[in-house]
Design a protein around this motif. Structure first.
Motif, PDB file in Angstrom:
ATOM      1  N   ILE A   1       0.683  -1.691   0.062  1.00 10.91           N
ATOM      2  CA  ILE A   1       0.309   0.381   0.002  1.00 10.91           C
ATOM      3  C   ILE A   1       0.866   1.303  -0.513  1.00 10.91           C
ATOM      4  N   GLN A   2       2.041   1.313   0.634  1.00 14.60           N
ATOM      5  CA  GLN A   2       2.793   2.872   0.686  1.00 14.60           C
ATOM      6  C   GLN A   2       3.404   2.679  -0.452  1.00 14.60           C
ATOM      7  N   THR A   3       3.688   1.526  -1.630  1.00 17.78           N
ATOM      8  CA  THR A   3       4.708   2.039  -2.745  1.00 17.78           C
ATOM      9  C   THR A   3       2.708   2.552  -3.686  1.00 17.78           C
ATOM     10  N   ASN A   4       2.461   1.685  -3.459  1.00 18.76           N
ATOM     11  CA  ASN A   4       0.884   2.782  -3.971  1.00 18.76           C
ATOM     12  C   ASN A   4       0.503   4.051  -3.818  1.00 18.76           C
ATOM     13  N   GLN A   5       0.591   4.424  -2.506  1.00 20.51           N
ATOM     14  CA  GLN A   5       0.294   5.701  -2.100  1.00 20.51           C
ATOM     15  C   GLN A   5       1.730   6.482  -2.631  1.00 20.51           C
ATOM     16  N   MET A   6       2.551   6.101  -3.078  1.00 19.89           N
ATOM     17  CA  MET A   6       3.980   6.524  -3.157  1.00 19.89           C
ATOM     18  C   MET A   6       4.699   7.310  -4.492  1.00 19.89           C
ATOM     19  N   ASN A   7       3.546   6.144  -5.594  1.00 19.68           N
ATOM     20  CA  ASN A   7       3.249   6.014  -6.737  1.00 19.68           C
ATOM     21  C   ASN A   7       2.563   7.308  -7.540  1.00 19.68           C
ATOM     22  N   SER A   8       0.762   7.091  -6.455  1.00 16.32           N
ATOM     23  CA  SER A   8       0.316   7.951  -6.935  1.00 16.32           C
ATOM     24  C   SER A   8       0.476   9.585  -6.570  1.00 16.32           C
ATOM     25  N   MET A   9       1.100   9.597  -5.665  1.00 17.36           N
ATOM     26  CA  MET A   9       1.930  11.023  -5.104  1.00 17.36           C
ATOM     27  C   MET A   9       2.839  11.397  -6.805  1.00 17.36           C
ATOM     28  N   PHE A  10       3.539  10.541  -7.279  1.00 16.38           N
ATOM     29  CA  PHE A  10       4.615  11.375  -7.501  1.00 16.38           C
ATOM     30  C   PHE A  10       4.004  11.535  -9.182  1.00 16.38           C
TER      31      PHE A  10
ATOM     32  N   TRP B   1      22.441   0.643  -8.187  1.00 18.46           N
ATOM     33  CA  TRP B   1      21.967   2.377  -7.649  1.00 18.46           C
ATOM     34  C   TRP B   1      21.893   2.124  -5.959  1.00 18.46           C
ATOM     35  N   GLU B   2      21.762   1.318  -5.526  1.00 18.80           N
ATOM     36  CA  GLU B   2      22.595   0.931  -3.805  1.00 18.80           C
ATOM     37  C   GLU B   2      20.676   1.132  -2.992  1.00 18.80           C
ATOM     38  N   VAL B   3      19.829   0.539  -4.437  1.00 18.95           N
ATOM     39  CA  VAL B   3      18.461   0.336  -3.375  1.00 18.95           C
ATOM     40  C   VAL B   3      18.230  -0.052  -2.665  1.00 18.95           C
ATOM     41  N   SER B   4      17.888   0.224  -1.105  1.00 21.42           N
ATOM     42  CA  SER B   4      17.849  -0.847  -0.157  1.00 21.42           C
ATOM     43  C   SER B   4      16.868  -1.256   0.657  1.00 21.42           C
ATOM     44  N   LYS B   5      15.892  -0.184  -0.180  1.00 21.69           N
ATOM     45  CA  LYS B   5      14.462  -0.265   0.880  1.00 21.69           C
ATOM     46  C   LYS B   5      12.937  -0.070  -0.323  1.00 21.69           C
ATOM     47  N   ILE B   6      11.694  -0.286  -0.644  1.00 21.84           N
ATOM     48  CA  ILE B   6      11.451   0.614  -1.262  1.00 21.84           C
ATOM     49  C   ILE B   6      10.110   0.887  -0.277  1.00 21.84           C
ATOM     50  N   PRO B   7       9.425   1.433  -0.626  1.00 22.25           N
ATOM     51  CA  PRO B   7       9.615   3.117  -1.835  1.00 22.25           C
ATOM     52  C   PRO B   7      10.670   4.283  -1.114  1.00 22.25           C
ATOM     53  N   VAL B   8      11.307   4.361  -2.456  1.00 20.61           N
ATOM     54  CA  VAL B   8      12.286   4.796  -1.877  1.00 20.61           C
ATOM     55  C   VAL B   8      12.797   5.972  -3.744  1.00 20.61           C
ATOM     56  N   VAL B   9      12.433   7.349  -3.324  1.00 14.90           N
ATOM     57  CA  VAL B   9      13.321   8.573  -4.733  1.00 14.90           C
ATOM     58  C   VAL B   9      13.965   8.895  -4.428  1.00 14.90           C
ATOM     59  N   LYS B  10      15.182   9.603  -5.057  1.00 15.98           N
ATOM     60  CA  LYS B  10      16.416   9.736  -5.331  1.00 15.98           C
ATOM     61  C   LYS B  10      16.324  10.928  -6.439  1.00 15.98           C
ATOM     62  N   PHE B  11      16.977  12.093  -5.993  1.00 13.38           N
ATOM     63  CA  PHE B  11      16.404  13.577  -6.932  1.00 13.38           C
ATOM     64  C   PHE B  11      18.145  13.391  -7.816  1.00 13.38           C
ATOM     65  N   PHE B  12      18.478  13.593  -8.613  1.00 18.58           N
ATOM     66  CA  PHE B  12      19.473  13.926  -9.853  1.00 18.58           C
ATOM     67  C   PHE B  12      19.606  14.826 -10.020  1.00 18.58           C
TER      68      PHE B  12
ATOM     69  N   CYS C   1      13.803  10.325  -0.594  1.00 13.94           N
ATOM     70  CA  CYS C   1      13.317   9.784   0.622  1.00 13.94           C
ATOM     71  C   CYS C   1      12.728   9.388   0.720  1.00 13.94           C
ATOM     72  N   SER C   2      11.451   8.561   1.358  1.00 15.80           N
ATOM     73  CA  SER C   2      11.147   7.636   1.324  1.00 15.80           C
ATOM     74  C   SER C   2       9.771   7.322   1.647  1.00 15.80           C
ATOM     75  N   ASN C   3       9.255   8.582   1.669  1.00 17.11           N
ATOM     76  CA  ASN C   3       7.154   9.167   1.986  1.00 17.11           C
ATOM     77  C   ASN C   3       6.988   9.873   1.712  1.00 17.11           C
ATOM     78  N   SER C   4       5.245   9.922   1.365  1.00 15.88           N
ATOM     79  CA  SER C   4       5.241  10.986   0.747  1.00 15.88           C
ATOM     80  C   SER C   4       5.355  12.489   1.003  1.00 15.88           C
ATOM     81  N   ASP C   5       4.991  12.892   2.160  1.00 14.68           N
ATOM     82  CA  ASP C   5       5.050  14.112   2.948  1.00 14.68           C
ATOM     83  C   ASP C   5       6.691  14.664   2.829  1.00 14.68           C
ATOM     84  N   ASP C   6       7.867  13.871   2.708  1.00 15.36           N
ATOM     85  CA  ASP C   6       9.312  14.152   2.371  1.00 15.36           C
ATOM     86  C   ASP C   6       8.861  14.238   0.767  1.00 15.36           C
ATOM     87  N   LEU C   7       8.639  13.663   0.748  1.00 19.80           N
ATOM     88  CA  LEU C   7       8.626  13.668  -1.662  1.00 19.80           C
ATOM     89  C   LEU C   7       8.249  14.948  -1.582  1.00 19.80           C
TER      90      LEU C   7
END
Length: 131
Positions: free
Chosen positions: A35-44, A71-82, A93-99
């Motif tokens: 569910i957490q990844t689905n929430q992040m995907n929607s916000m993304f 790419w050193e991703v050890s947990k899901i979800p995670v968003v990286k800024f380049f 970041c790994s949650n919608s509020d931080d995103l």
């Protein structure tokens, strides 16, 4: 029909090309498992529509597991800024509020970068053509 504003990748080379050739890229490393990844995907997706100066990309662990390791991703979800100006990943970041907060800040950087390029064309092309 609405335009999809999140680029979806199944090829690591294409993802690297995107990150290397654009100043501001946000990559969502996700899965379809929780569910957490689905929430992040929607916000993304919502944020990608609101911030067109930033490139938004998504990769799914089940489709590209090797990329997650490289790419050193050890947990899901995670968003990286380049940010190409910073030569690599500048934040995560790994949650919608931080995103939301981090995309807003990243967008301000993108706006400032665009203003600088308009004021100083040689920064974009290396020379200024004069009449």
């Amino acid at each position: 029909m609405s335009e999809d504003t999140v680029l979806k990748f199944k090829d690591e080379e294409l993802l690297r090309d995107l990150v290397d050739s654009n100043n501001f890229v946000v990559v969502n490393f996700t899965s379809w498992e929780s569910i957490q990844t689905n929430q992040m995907n929607s916000m993304f997706t919502k944020l990608s529509k609101k911030h067109p100066k930033i490139k938004f990309a998504q990769i799914v662990k089940d489709e590209m597991p090797k990329t997650f390791h490289e790419w050193e991703v050890s947990k899901i979800p995670v968003v990286k800024f380049f940010n190409s100006m910073d030569n690599g990943c500048s934040d995560t970041c790994s949650n919608s509020d931080d995103l939301i907060k981090k995309v807003e800040a990243f967008s301000k950087q993108a706006d400032a970068d665009c203003e600088t390029e308009q004021e100083n064309p040689e920064s974009q092309y290396g020379v200024v053509l004069r009449a």
